[in-house]
Design a protein around this motif. Structure first.
Motif, PDB file in Angstrom:
ATOM      1  N   ASN A 182       3.213  11.829 -12.852  1.00 29.04           N
ATOM      2  CA  ASN A 182       4.486  12.524 -12.625  1.00 29.04           C
ATOM      3  C   ASN A 182       5.358  11.819 -11.586  1.00 29.04           C
ATOM      4  OD1 ASN A 182       2.494  13.202 -10.759  1.00 29.04           O
ATOM      5  ND2 ASN A 182       3.647  15.012 -10.097  1.00 29.04           N
ATOM      6  N   GLU A 183       4.716  11.018 -10.718  1.00 27.40           N
ATOM      7  CA  GLU A 183       5.497  10.302  -9.698  1.00 27.40           C
ATOM      8  C   GLU A 183       6.042   8.973 -10.212  1.00 27.40           C
ATOM      9  OE1 GLU A 183       3.170   9.662  -6.197  1.00 27.40           O
ATOM     10  OE2 GLU A 183       3.194  11.765  -5.622  1.00 27.40           O
ATOM     11  N   LEU A 184       5.570   8.598 -11.385  1.00 30.51           N
ATOM     12  CA  LEU A 184       5.949   7.288 -11.902  1.00 30.51           C
ATOM     13  C   LEU A 184       7.327   7.360 -12.570  1.00 30.51           C
ATOM     14  CD1 LEU A 184       4.745   4.407 -12.173  1.00 30.51           C
ATOM     15  CD2 LEU A 184       3.999   5.069 -14.435  1.00 30.51           C
ATOM     16  N   THR A 185       8.372   7.288 -11.758  1.00 26.33           N
ATOM     17  CA  THR A 185       9.730   7.390 -12.290  1.00 26.33           C
ATOM     18  C   THR A 185      10.219   6.010 -12.714  1.00 26.33           C
ATOM     19  OG1 THR A 185      10.583   6.980 -10.104  1.00 26.33           O
ATOM     20  CG2 THR A 185      10.278   9.282 -10.731  1.00 26.33           C
ATOM     21  N   LEU A 186      11.410   5.984 -13.276  1.00 25.64           N
ATOM     22  CA  LEU A 186      12.010   4.706 -13.661  1.00 25.64           C
ATOM     23  C   LEU A 186      12.231   3.853 -12.413  1.00 25.64           C
ATOM     24  CD1 LEU A 186      12.880   3.325 -16.224  1.00 25.64           C
ATOM     25  CD2 LEU A 186      15.196   4.169 -15.825  1.00 25.64           C
ATOM     26  N   ASP A 187      12.647   4.510 -11.334  1.00 25.44           N
ATOM     27  CA  ASP A 187      12.850   3.782 -10.074  1.00 25.44           C
ATOM     28  C   ASP A 187      11.561   3.129  -9.601  1.00 25.44           C
ATOM     29  OD1 ASP A 187      15.461   4.239  -9.927  1.00 25.44           O
ATOM     30  OD2 ASP A 187      15.395   5.777  -8.362  1.00 25.44           O
ATOM     31  N   ALA A 188      10.442   3.832  -9.809  1.00 21.15           N
ATOM     32  CA  ALA A 188       9.155   3.282  -9.395  1.00 21.15           C
ATOM     33  C   ALA A 188       8.849   2.007 -10.178  1.00 21.15           C
ATOM     34  CB  ALA A 188       8.053   4.313  -9.592  1.00 21.15           C
ATOM     35  N   GLY A 245      -7.656   9.163   1.703  1.00 20.19           N
ATOM     36  CA  GLY A 245      -6.797   7.979   1.699  1.00 20.19           C
ATOM     37  C   GLY A 245      -6.935   7.178   0.421  1.00 20.19           C
ATOM     38  N   ILE A 246      -8.183   7.089  -0.053  1.00 20.69           N
ATOM     39  CA  ILE A 246      -8.424   6.350  -1.300  1.00 20.69           C
ATOM     40  C   ILE A 246      -7.731   7.052  -2.466  1.00 20.69           C
ATOM     41  CG2 ILE A 246     -10.254   5.639  -2.922  1.00 20.69           C
ATOM     42  CD1 ILE A 246     -10.234   3.962  -0.434  1.00 20.69           C
ATOM     43  N   ASN A 247      -7.795   8.391  -2.459  1.00 20.52           N
ATOM     44  CA  ASN A 247      -7.111   9.141  -3.518  1.00 20.52           C
ATOM     45  C   ASN A 247      -5.612   8.924  -3.484  1.00 20.52           C
ATOM     46  OD1 ASN A 247      -9.271  10.231  -4.741  1.00 20.52           O
ATOM     47  ND2 ASN A 247      -9.301  12.108  -3.488  1.00 20.52           N
ATOM     48  N   PHE A 248      -5.058   8.925  -2.266  1.00 18.98           N
ATOM     49  CA  PHE A 248      -3.619   8.716  -2.101  1.00 18.98           C
ATOM     50  C   PHE A 248      -3.215   7.392  -2.762  1.00 18.98           C
ATOM     51  CE2 PHE A 248      -0.317   6.700   0.642  1.00 18.98           C
ATOM     52  CZ  PHE A 248       0.735   7.558   0.379  1.00 18.98           C
ATOM     53  N   LEU A 249      -4.065   6.407  -2.570  1.00 17.12           N
ATOM     54  CA  LEU A 249      -3.750   5.068  -3.052  1.00 17.12           C
ATOM     55  C   LEU A 249      -4.020   4.889  -4.547  1.00 17.12           C
ATOM     56  CD1 LEU A 249      -2.754   2.488  -1.745  1.00 17.12           C
ATOM     57  CD2 LEU A 249      -5.114   1.813  -1.379  1.00 17.12           C
ATOM     58  N   PHE A 250      -5.159   5.397  -5.022  1.00 16.30           N
ATOM     59  CA  PHE A 250      -5.597   5.015  -6.369  1.00 16.30           C
ATOM     60  C   PHE A 250      -5.483   6.097  -7.434  1.00 16.30           C
ATOM     61  CE2 PHE A 250      -7.954   1.932  -3.726  1.00 16.30           C
ATOM     62  CZ  PHE A 250      -7.434   0.787  -4.284  1.00 16.30           C
ATOM     63  N   LYS A 251      -5.484   7.365  -7.038  1.00 21.09           N
ATOM     64  CA  LYS A 251      -5.490   8.408  -8.060  1.00 21.09           C
ATOM     65  C   LYS A 251      -4.196   8.327  -8.882  1.00 21.09           C
ATOM     66  CE  LYS A 251      -6.196  13.237  -8.488  1.00 21.09           C
ATOM     67  NZ  LYS A 251      -5.930  14.474  -7.818  1.00 21.09           N
ATOM     68  N   PRO A 252      -4.317   8.213 -10.201  1.00 21.42           N
ATOM     69  CA  PRO A 252      -3.088   8.092 -10.996  1.00 21.42           C
ATOM     70  C   PRO A 252      -2.287   9.390 -10.971  1.00 21.42           C
ATOM     71  CG  PRO A 252      -5.041   7.480 -12.286  1.00 21.42           C
ATOM     72  CD  PRO A 252      -5.528   8.147 -11.034  1.00 21.42           C
ATOM     73  N   LYS A 253      -1.018   9.288 -10.542  1.00 26.51           N
ATOM     74  CA  LYS A 253      -0.148  10.465 -10.557  1.00 26.51           C
ATOM     75  C   LYS A 253       1.042  10.118 -11.446  1.00 26.51           C
ATOM     76  CE  LYS A 253      -0.736   9.671  -6.258  1.00 26.51           C
ATOM     77  NZ  LYS A 253      -0.576   9.433  -4.810  1.00 26.51           N
ATOM     78  N   PRO A 293       0.825  -1.214   0.000  1.00 22.10           N
ATOM     79  CA  PRO A 293       0.000   0.000   0.000  1.00 22.10           C
ATOM     80  C   PRO A 293       0.858   1.262   0.000  1.00 22.10           C
ATOM     81  CG  PRO A 293      -0.831  -1.554   1.619  1.00 22.10           C
ATOM     82  CD  PRO A 293       0.475  -2.101   1.123  1.00 22.10           C
ATOM     83  N   HIS A 294       1.938   1.226   0.775  1.00 22.27           N
ATOM     84  CA  HIS A 294       2.743   2.439   0.851  1.00 22.27           C
ATOM     85  C   HIS A 294       3.506   2.727  -0.433  1.00 22.27           C
ATOM     86  CE1 HIS A 294       6.005   5.135   1.878  1.00 22.27           C
ATOM     87  NE2 HIS A 294       5.079   5.717   2.605  1.00 22.27           N
ATOM     88  N   ILE A 295       4.129   1.715  -1.012  1.00 25.68           N
ATOM     89  CA  ILE A 295       4.884   2.011  -2.239  1.00 25.68           C
ATOM     90  C   ILE A 295       3.943   2.428  -3.362  1.00 25.68           C
ATOM     91  CG2 ILE A 295       6.959   0.654  -1.699  1.00 25.68           C
ATOM     92  CD1 ILE A 295       6.025  -1.530  -3.505  1.00 25.68           C
ATOM     93  N   THR A 296       2.719   1.934  -3.332  1.00 28.52           N
ATOM     94  CA  THR A 296       1.755   2.357  -4.346  1.00 28.52           C
ATOM     95  C   THR A 296       1.391   3.827  -4.141  1.00 28.52           C
ATOM     96  OG1 THR A 296       0.871   0.134  -4.394  1.00 28.52           O
ATOM     97  CG2 THR A 296      -0.500   1.838  -5.356  1.00 28.52           C
ATOM     98  N   GLY A 297       1.067   4.177  -2.902  1.00 22.92           N
ATOM     99  CA  GLY A 297       0.661   5.545  -2.611  1.00 22.92           C
ATOM    100  C   GLY A 297       1.723   6.578  -2.947  1.00 22.92           C
ATOM    101  N   THR A 298       2.992   6.216  -2.733  1.00 23.90           N
ATOM    102  CA  THR A 298       4.040   7.234  -2.916  1.00 23.90           C
ATOM    103  C   THR A 298       4.721   7.169  -4.274  1.00 23.90           C
ATOM    104  OG1 THR A 298       5.499   5.715  -1.776  1.00 23.90           O
ATOM    105  CG2 THR A 298       4.643   7.553  -0.486  1.00 23.90           C
ATOM    106  N   ASN A 299       4.329   6.234  -5.120  1.00 21.44           N
ATOM    107  CA  ASN A 299       5.016   6.136  -6.415  1.00 21.44           C
ATOM    108  C   ASN A 299       4.075   6.257  -7.599  1.00 21.44           C
ATOM    109  OD1 ASN A 299       8.006   5.475  -5.978  1.00 21.44           O
ATOM    110  ND2 ASN A 299       6.930   4.193  -4.500  1.00 21.44           N
ATOM    111  N   GLY A 300       3.011   6.992  -7.425  1.00 27.10           N
ATOM    112  CA  GLY A 300       2.155   7.230  -8.580  1.00 27.10           C
ATOM    113  C   GLY A 300       0.737   6.678  -8.453  1.00 27.10           C
ATOM    114  N   GLY A 301       0.405   6.093  -7.302  1.00 28.55           N
ATOM    115  CA  GLY A 301      -0.975   5.628  -7.093  1.00 28.55           C
ATOM    116  C   GLY A 301      -1.457   4.725  -8.216  1.00 28.55           C
TER     117      GLY A 301
END
Ligand code: TRP
Length: 449
Positions: free
Chosen positions: A207-213, A197-205, A30-38
């Motif tokens: 810009n956060e989707l880096t190569l590392d992600a 919380g749901i947005n944090f998890l599921f909303k597509p971001k 859940p955490h890596i999803t929320g912080t790496n682009g949902g």
């Protein structure tokens, strides 16, 4: 004596999904999803599950079921007098490594169940909760007593065998786990501001989707399905010839993903609703969430449910890890299952005690700058598992007789729905796509790229 095996299709699914669904699903995904682009991360993750996870799980099942042997015996039979059995040896080593620290963390979860029962989080600040956690993990006795209790339960289930132990208890524990998570989901979704919380998890971001992600998604897809160390291989060896390996693997992957998403839905709405910063890993489970529970009406009950969920998730994974070790010794040395289980549980527990103490009095003794426990985590997740997965792909893709692969996938012709196209895609994945992807994750994990 006839070799033990799973009795029912549901039993296979419960056991294999039980292995896959573990602490990784609940506090890491859940955490890596929320912080790496949902939602954006989720898409990449699902692609990784399908392109990398599924083919390797199917490969492990094929190796296990075609030989009906343990992780080392299987390679010895399929590739006699070659070095391929090193995959099995690495699996065995990795089982000891993972189980030693899994037992420690599961012990913390059990202690937190008891903390919730006694309402020990009440009125504490973040700093106090954080001190409470640090003082638990660094103390000499308490975490070890819980760890030993957890290991004893693991050993008890494994000693009873496949049908009467692993299958029987998985069929009880998995529905229990599902029930716990659903109750926690309903509670979380009915809190004020749950949508944040749901947005944090599921909303597509995007810009956060880096190569590392992307690499993170790949590495996690692999870890979460318990691949690369012969667990699914060993469970595969207990699957009866009439079962469809492809659909079993698909169902296990679906169950694993669904539970990971439900865990996120249970955690983030609650965390955001109380205005708490979403932490990761141990900090999320043992500090942020107790802070939520102490403010929530009847929070200690939800605390009991949540930490029981963690402990149960850990238990169905730990039995699958212990089975890798037990299967090897009982089969290759013709020893009694009970004896082997007692000795291997004791052996792993002793290493586990060192892990536990490395958070306290043995903190100063570091390996490559890591405490013993952190080193064990690093060694398994970043080195042994990816290396094992890579070699399994290469084995199935390049060495193994294609006829065995076909026979296993089609159950010698009785499943005609497995098309030639599927076979071609499967081989393409295990030959080229998966090994390259894992190699990249592996090199990244050891900081070489
Ligand atoms: N899949 C487990 C999780 O998500 C972790 C794990 C990795 C594991 N490899 C394993 C569990 C092997 C059992 C066996 O937490």
């Amino acid at each position: 004596m006839a070799r033990d095996s799973f009795k029912s299709r549901l039993g296979i699914l419960a056991a294999a999904a039980g292995s896959a669904i573990g602490l990784g699903n609940i506090w890491r995904f859940p955490h890596i999803t929320g912080t790496n682009g949902g939602g954006a991360f989720l898409i990449v993750y699902l692609v990784c599950i399908v392109l990398i996870g599924l083919p390797i799980m199917i490969s492990e099942f094929i190796i296990g079921r075609s030989t009906k042997k343990n992780a080392i015996g299987a390679f010895r039979e399929l590739a006699p007098k070659t070095p391929w059995s090193i995959i099995g040896w690495m699996g065995l080593l990795c089982a000891v490594v993972i189980l030693s620290f899994y037992g420690v963390v599961a012990g913390w979860c059990m202690h937190y169940v008891s903390n919730s029962i006694t309402n020990s989080f009440a009125g504490k600040s973040v700093t106090e909760l954080s001190n409470m956690f640090t003082s638990l993990i660094s103390s000499n006795w308490l975490p070890i007593i819980w760890q030993l209790l957890f290991m004893a339960i693991t050993g008890y289930i494994v000693a009873a065998g496949i049908k009467n132990g692993i299958e029987k208890y998985s069929k009880i524990l998995m529905p229990l786990m599902f029930l716990l998570i659903i109750i926690l989901d309903i509670r979380a979704l009915t809190l004020d501001n749950a949508m944040e919380g749901i947005n944090f998890l599921f909303k597509p971001k995007f810009n956060e989707l880096t190569l590392d992600a992307v690499f993170l998604a790949l590495g996690h897809a692999f870890f979460t399905l318990s691949l690369g160390m012969g667990t699914m291989l060993t469970y595969g060896s207990y699957i009866n010839d009439g079962e469809n390996l492809k659909s079993t693997a698909v169902n296990v992957s679906i169950a694993d993903t669904v539970i990971a998403l439900l865990a996120g839905i249970a955690i983030f709405p609650a965390v955001f609703s109380y205005g708490i910063k979403p932490d990761t890993g141990a900090g999320l489970a043992f500090i942020s969430l107790p802070l939520v529970f102490e403010q929530m009406p009847f929070g200690n009950i939800f605390g009991i449910l949540f930490f029981s969920l963690l402990a149960v998730a850990a238990l169905t994974s730990s039995i699958s890890i212990l089975e890798v070790i037990v299967a090897y010794f009982t089969e290759e040395f013709n020893m009694s299952r009970t004896k082997v289980t007692v000795f291997s549980t004791l052996f792993v527990s002793i290493i586990g005690i060192l892990c536990s103490l490395s958070n306290g009095i043995l903190k100063e003794y570091t390996i490559f700058g890591m405490t013993f426990m952190n080193f064990m985590e690093y060694l398994s997740a970043n080195i042994l598992l990816p290396l094992g997965g890579l070699l399994i792909c290469l084995f199935v893709g390049y060495y193994m007789d294609k006829k065995i692969i076909k026979d296993q996938l089609r159950n010698k012709g009785s499943i005609s729905s497995i098309s030639s196209t599927f076979l071609v895609i499967f081989l393409l994945l295990v030959k080229f796509i998966s090994p390259i992807a894992i190699l990249i994750v592996f090199l990244k994990g050891i900081n070489l790229i």
